[in-house]
Design a protein around this motif. Sequence first.
Motif, PDB file in Angstrom:
ATOM      1  N   ALA A 260      48.499  34.923  48.589  1.00 20.47           N
ATOM      2  CA  ALA A 260      49.206  36.169  48.278  1.00 20.47           C
ATOM      3  C   ALA A 260      48.949  36.570  46.827  1.00 20.47           C
ATOM      4  CB  ALA A 260      50.705  35.991  48.538  1.00 20.47           C
ATOM      5  N   ALA A 261      48.908  35.593  45.926  1.00 20.97           N
ATOM      6  CA  ALA A 261      48.643  35.884  44.510  1.00 20.97           C
ATOM      7  C   ALA A 261      47.258  36.495  44.340  1.00 20.97           C
ATOM      8  CB  ALA A 261      48.770  34.612  43.674  1.00 20.97           C
ATOM      9  N   GLY A 262      46.269  35.974  45.069  1.00 22.75           N
ATOM     10  CA  GLY A 262      44.914  36.513  45.002  1.00 22.75           C
ATOM     11  C   GLY A 262      44.825  37.934  45.519  1.00 22.75           C
ATOM     12  N   ARG A 263      45.536  38.198  46.606  1.00 24.22           N
ATOM     13  CA  ARG A 263      45.541  39.568  47.157  1.00 24.22           C
ATOM     14  C   ARG A 263      46.234  40.536  46.189  1.00 24.22           C
ATOM     15  NH1 ARG A 263      46.290  36.397  51.715  1.00 24.22           N
ATOM     16  NH2 ARG A 263      48.558  36.627  51.641  1.00 24.22           N
ATOM     17  N   ARG A 264      47.338  40.106  45.599  1.00 19.01           N
ATOM     18  CA  ARG A 264      48.024  40.976  44.621  1.00 19.01           C
ATOM     19  C   ARG A 264      47.136  41.236  43.410  1.00 19.01           C
ATOM     20  NH1 ARG A 264      52.488  37.989  46.403  1.00 19.01           N
ATOM     21  NH2 ARG A 264      52.276  36.485  44.696  1.00 19.01           N
ATOM     22  N   TYR A 265      46.384  40.229  42.993  1.00 19.78           N
ATOM     23  CA  TYR A 265      45.466  40.391  41.874  1.00 19.78           C
ATOM     24  C   TYR A 265      44.425  41.465  42.190  1.00 19.78           C
ATOM     25  CZ  TYR A 265      41.605  39.565  38.716  1.00 19.78           C
ATOM     26  OH  TYR A 265      40.586  39.750  37.816  1.00 19.78           O
ATOM     27  N   VAL A 266      43.859  41.409  43.378  1.00 22.15           N
ATOM     28  CA  VAL A 266      42.841  42.386  43.772  1.00 22.15           C
ATOM     29  C   VAL A 266      43.437  43.795  43.788  1.00 22.15           C
ATOM     30  CG1 VAL A 266      41.360  43.157  45.669  1.00 22.15           C
ATOM     31  CG2 VAL A 266      41.404  40.742  45.019  1.00 22.15           C
TER      32      VAL A 266
ATOM     33  N   GLY B 172      46.545  46.615  31.344  1.00 24.41           N
ATOM     34  CA  GLY B 172      47.011  46.326  32.693  1.00 24.41           C
ATOM     35  C   GLY B 172      46.175  45.269  33.380  1.00 24.41           C
ATOM     36  N   GLN B 173      44.869  45.311  33.199  1.00 26.81           N
ATOM     37  CA  GLN B 173      43.980  44.311  33.813  1.00 26.81           C
ATOM     38  C   GLN B 173      44.244  42.932  33.228  1.00 26.81           C
ATOM     39  OE1 GLN B 173      41.951  44.058  36.357  1.00 26.81           O
ATOM     40  NE2 GLN B 173      41.563  41.960  35.791  1.00 26.81           N
ATOM     41  N   ILE B 174      44.444  42.858  31.939  1.00 26.96           N
ATOM     42  CA  ILE B 174      44.772  41.566  31.318  1.00 26.96           C
ATOM     43  C   ILE B 174      46.100  41.059  31.877  1.00 26.96           C
ATOM     44  CG2 ILE B 174      45.350  40.417  29.143  1.00 26.96           C
ATOM     45  CD1 ILE B 174      43.296  42.439  27.848  1.00 26.96           C
ATOM     46  N   TRP B 175      47.076  41.958  32.004  1.00 28.04           N
ATOM     47  CA  TRP B 175      48.368  41.591  32.601  1.00 28.04           C
ATOM     48  C   TRP B 175      48.161  41.086  34.031  1.00 28.04           C
ATOM     49  CZ3 TRP B 175      50.706  43.921  36.855  1.00 28.04           C
ATOM     50  CH2 TRP B 175      51.997  43.467  37.154  1.00 28.04           C
ATOM     51  N   ALA B 176      47.316  41.767  34.816  1.00 25.69           N
ATOM     52  CA  ALA B 176      47.062  41.352  36.198  1.00 25.69           C
ATOM     53  C   ALA B 176      46.488  39.939  36.243  1.00 25.69           C
ATOM     54  CB  ALA B 176      46.112  42.336  36.889  1.00 25.69           C
ATOM     55  N   THR B 177      45.600  39.623  35.317  1.00 27.38           N
ATOM     56  CA  THR B 177      45.020  38.280  35.270  1.00 27.38           C
ATOM     57  C   THR B 177      46.086  37.253  34.900  1.00 27.38           C
ATOM     58  OG1 THR B 177      42.885  39.228  34.645  1.00 27.38           O
ATOM     59  CG2 THR B 177      43.183  36.863  34.279  1.00 27.38           C
ATOM     60  N   LEU B 178      46.923  37.587  33.932  1.00 28.81           N
ATOM     61  CA  LEU B 178      48.002  36.674  33.544  1.00 28.81           C
ATOM     62  C   LEU B 178      48.997  36.484  34.688  1.00 28.81           C
ATOM     63  CD1 LEU B 178      48.565  37.843  29.871  1.00 28.81           C
ATOM     64  CD2 LEU B 178      47.386  35.772  30.663  1.00 28.81           C
ATOM     65  N   MET B 179      49.263  37.552  35.445  1.00 30.48           N
ATOM     66  CA  MET B 179      50.157  37.431  36.603  1.00 30.48           C
ATOM     67  C   MET B 179      49.524  36.554  37.683  1.00 30.48           C
ATOM     68  SD  MET B 179      52.975  38.782  35.897  1.00 30.48           S
ATOM     69  CE  MET B 179      53.722  38.736  37.509  1.00 30.48           C
ATOM     70  N   LEU B 180      48.216  36.662  37.873  1.00 29.45           N
ATOM     71  CA  LEU B 180      47.542  35.786  38.823  1.00 29.45           C
ATOM     72  C   LEU B 180      47.755  34.334  38.416  1.00 29.45           C
ATOM     73  CD1 LEU B 180      45.624  35.134  41.183  1.00 29.45           C
ATOM     74  CD2 LEU B 180      43.730  35.425  39.560  1.00 29.45           C
TER      75      LEU B 180
ATOM     76  N   ARG C 288      50.188  33.135  36.595  1.00 28.00           N
ATOM     77  CA  ARG C 288      51.609  32.808  36.753  1.00 28.00           C
ATOM     78  C   ARG C 288      51.978  32.549  38.219  1.00 28.00           C
ATOM     79  NH1 ARG C 288      56.496  36.986  35.922  1.00 28.00           N
ATOM     80  NH2 ARG C 288      58.175  35.545  36.336  1.00 28.00           N
ATOM     81  N   GLU C 289      51.393  33.327  39.122  1.00 27.53           N
ATOM     82  CA  GLU C 289      51.750  33.260  40.534  1.00 27.53           C
ATOM     83  C   GLU C 289      50.948  32.214  41.315  1.00 27.53           C
ATOM     84  OE1 GLU C 289      51.100  37.299  41.747  1.00 27.53           O
ATOM     85  OE2 GLU C 289      52.929  38.006  40.767  1.00 27.53           O
ATOM     86  N   SER C 290      49.975  31.599  40.677  1.00 28.01           N
ATOM     87  CA  SER C 290      49.125  30.619  41.355  1.00 28.01           C
ATOM     88  C   SER C 290      49.668  29.205  41.159  1.00 28.01           C
ATOM     89  CB  SER C 290      47.700  30.698  40.806  1.00 28.01           C
ATOM     90  OG  SER C 290      47.123  31.941  41.109  1.00 28.01           O
ATOM     91  N   ASP C 291      49.105  28.281  41.937  1.00 25.32           N
ATOM     92  CA  ASP C 291      49.514  26.886  41.765  1.00 25.32           C
ATOM     93  C   ASP C 291      48.934  26.332  40.459  1.00 25.32           C
ATOM     94  OD1 ASP C 291      46.845  25.865  42.190  1.00 25.32           O
ATOM     95  OD2 ASP C 291      47.176  25.922  44.339  1.00 25.32           O
ATOM     96  N   GLU C 292      49.374  25.142  40.112  1.00 25.15           N
ATOM     97  CA  GLU C 292      49.020  24.548  38.820  1.00 25.15           C
ATOM     98  C   GLU C 292      47.511  24.377  38.643  1.00 25.15           C
ATOM     99  OE1 GLU C 292      49.782  20.372  36.477  1.00 25.15           O
ATOM    100  OE2 GLU C 292      51.362  21.115  37.797  1.00 25.15           O
ATOM    101  N   PHE C 293      46.810  23.967  39.690  1.00 26.97           N
ATOM    102  CA  PHE C 293      45.364  23.769  39.587  1.00 26.97           C
ATOM    103  C   PHE C 293      44.643  25.088  39.303  1.00 26.97           C
ATOM    104  CE2 PHE C 293      41.144  23.850  41.548  1.00 26.97           C
ATOM    105  CZ  PHE C 293      40.517  22.898  40.764  1.00 26.97           C
ATOM    106  N   VAL C 294      44.916  26.107  40.121  1.00 21.19           N
ATOM    107  CA  VAL C 294      44.265  27.408  39.940  1.00 21.19           C
ATOM    108  C   VAL C 294      44.615  27.974  38.562  1.00 21.19           C
ATOM    109  CG1 VAL C 294      44.167  29.797  40.778  1.00 21.19           C
ATOM    110  CG2 VAL C 294      44.126  27.893  42.404  1.00 21.19           C
TER     111      VAL C 294
END
Length: 135
Positions: free
Chosen positions: A11-17, A61-69, A71-77
Amino acid sequence: MLSLGPKQTTAAGRRYVVRTMAFMGGYVAINVAAIFGAFDEIIGAPVAWALALAVSAPVVGQIWATLMLMRESDEFVRSVIAKQFILSAGIAMAIATAWGFGESYADAYHLPAWLIYPLFWACFGLVAPFVRSSR
């Protein structure tokens, strides 16, 4: 920009896209309008700062989107993306600094500062395939 593999399975990857497409859609729209002369009458005027800020906003906004990805991803990603992000930023800053000193001391052609953004993402694209571990 960032590849999470052939499919966006989280879901985090889809939101990032979605976020990336939304921000970069605005970025492209403003720049295409500028290329076709929509803002020619304000270039050089104080109001042109509004245009400069408007075209910069999607970058933020793009930098924010990357930071949100991250934040929303698991520890490894999160750790892999952070490592890729830091390495890419360092490489882009090193290249920009070397070129800047080339402009100052070696009469290199002047490049606009906004090129640091596409340079960063180019570095990210080159670094990402080699950084696949959180170590």
